[in-house]
Design an enzyme around this catalytic site. Structure first.
Site, PDB file in Angstrom:
ATOM      1  N   ARG A  11       0.837  -1.185   0.000  1.00 11.87           N
ATOM      2  CA  ARG A  11       0.000   0.000   0.000  1.00 11.87           C
ATOM      3  C   ARG A  11       0.875   1.238   0.000  1.00 11.87           C
ATOM      4  O   ARG A  11       2.062   1.186   0.304  1.00 11.87           O
ATOM      5  CB  ARG A  11      -0.939   0.018   1.204  1.00 11.87           C
ATOM      6  CG  ARG A  11      -0.255   0.046   2.550  1.00 11.87           C
ATOM      7  CD  ARG A  11      -1.230   0.268   3.677  1.00 11.87           C
ATOM      8  NE  ARG A  11      -1.876   1.579   3.569  1.00 11.87           N
ATOM      9  CZ  ARG A  11      -2.824   1.996   4.406  1.00 11.87           C
ATOM     10  NH1 ARG A  11      -3.224   1.218   5.386  1.00 11.87           N
ATOM     11  NH2 ARG A  11      -3.343   3.197   4.265  1.00 11.87           N
ATOM     12  N   GLU A 191       6.633   6.627  -1.015  1.00  8.45           N
ATOM     13  CA  GLU A 191       7.873   5.949  -1.397  1.00  8.45           C
ATOM     14  C   GLU A 191       8.669   5.448  -0.189  1.00  8.45           C
ATOM     15  O   GLU A 191       9.895   5.350  -0.249  1.00  8.45           O
ATOM     16  CB  GLU A 191       8.755   6.880  -2.259  1.00  8.45           C
ATOM     17  CG  GLU A 191       8.047   7.520  -3.438  1.00  8.45           C
ATOM     18  CD  GLU A 191       7.478   6.517  -4.419  1.00  8.45           C
ATOM     19  OE1 GLU A 191       7.886   5.331  -4.370  1.00  8.45           O
ATOM     20  OE2 GLU A 191       6.620   6.912  -5.236  1.00  8.45           O
ATOM     21  N   ARG A 192       7.970   5.143   0.891  1.00 10.53           N
ATOM     22  CA  ARG A 192       8.629   4.639   2.103  1.00 10.53           C
ATOM     23  C   ARG A 192       9.614   5.634   2.727  1.00 10.53           C
ATOM     24  O   ARG A 192      10.462   5.269   3.536  1.00 10.53           O
ATOM     25  CB  ARG A 192       9.342   3.315   1.843  1.00 10.53           C
ATOM     26  CG  ARG A 192       8.438   2.181   1.371  1.00 10.53           C
ATOM     27  CD  ARG A 192       7.421   1.831   2.454  1.00 10.53           C
ATOM     28  NE  ARG A 192       6.682   0.616   2.162  1.00 10.53           N
ATOM     29  CZ  ARG A 192       5.497   0.570   1.546  1.00 10.53           C
ATOM     30  NH1 ARG A 192       4.928   1.712   1.150  1.00 10.53           N
ATOM     31  NH2 ARG A 192       4.877  -0.567   1.349  1.00 10.53           N
ATOM     32  N   MET A 193       9.487   6.896   2.355  1.00  8.76           N
ATOM     33  CA  MET A 193      10.343   7.927   2.943  1.00  8.76           C
ATOM     34  C   MET A 193       9.621   8.525   4.154  1.00  8.76           C
ATOM     35  O   MET A 193       9.306   9.706   4.217  1.00  8.76           O
ATOM     36  CB  MET A 193      10.671   8.995   1.905  1.00  8.76           C
ATOM     37  CG  MET A 193      11.553   8.494   0.769  1.00  8.76           C
ATOM     38  SD  MET A 193      13.217   8.025   1.347  1.00  8.76           S
ATOM     39  CE  MET A 193      13.921   9.656   1.619  1.00  8.76           C
TER      40      MET A 193
END
Length: 213
Positions: A11, A191-193
């Protein structure tokens, strides 16, 4: 047997940026802000937290417990002192708490030392509980093996008959306070940042640090 793939559960996380300039000077004030926002968002049980403990030998365990209060001194929950978590904390008085507020893409993690509440504090909370919960605290030797559901129900009925109105406070039941040394606020981002801000106790105050996601 092949491992089950969960790739389809990927997700995207997107939230308001969590910046050093926007947070409170101390973690308890910041926790209050986020807790109130979790309430406003309609999370079903925002005070549900995962409590992780470890035995003296380092064997970990975790379970979901309800937060029953907090202030500048720490985070409070109640349990049977003879339960697994109670035994762990008697051997190794440290714990980690995790508030998993997934619907609003946030989590809060707390680490700290743990101390029992004074008997008076535990008694005040115990006596505020519904009658059935007070009898259940006596009936359930939490984490102990029981032979059947019927045995548990019979024990409850026996104690309800013994104390039809006001059961006393069990000497094996009470509160713990987790005194935080670290409190981390996590905000999901694209973006998992993700944003991770950690308050670390440096007496007499706190140091705020950003952690890599």
């Amino acid at each position: 047997m092949d491992a089950t793939s969960l790739a389809g559960l990927r997700r995207t996380y997107e939230g308001r940026p969590l910046l050093e300039t926007d947070v409170a000077a101390d973690p308890i004030t910041q926790f209050t802000r986020w807790f109130e926002e979790a309430l406003e968002a309609g999370l079903p049980e925002p005070n549900a937290m995962v409590v992780a403990t470890a035995s003296a030998g380092g064997r970990p365990s975790a379970r979901t417990v309800l937060l029953k209060g907090y202030d500048e001194h720490g985070f409070v929950f109640f349990t049977n002192y003879e339960s697994r978590k109670g035994r762990d904390l008697a051997e190794n008085a440290r714990a980690s708490l995790l508030f998993p507020w997934h619907p609003i893409r946030r989590q809060v993690r707390v680490e700290g030392s743990v101390a029992r509440l004074a008997h008076e504090e535990s008694a005040a909370y115990f006596n505020s509980r519904p009658y059935g919960s007070r009898i259940a605290a006596w009936a359930s030797r939490q984490s102990a093996v029981v032979r059947s559901r019927e045995e548990l129900d019979a024990r409850y009925a026996e104690l309800a008959a013994r104390w039809p109105e006001e059961p006393p406070v069990p000497d094996f039941w009470g509160g713990f306070r987790v005194v935080p040394t670290e409190v981390e606020f996590w905000q999901g981002q694209l973006e998992r940042m993700h944003d991770r801000l950690r308050y670390r106790r440096v007496h007499p105050g706190w140091v705020l640090e950003r952690l890599a996601p």
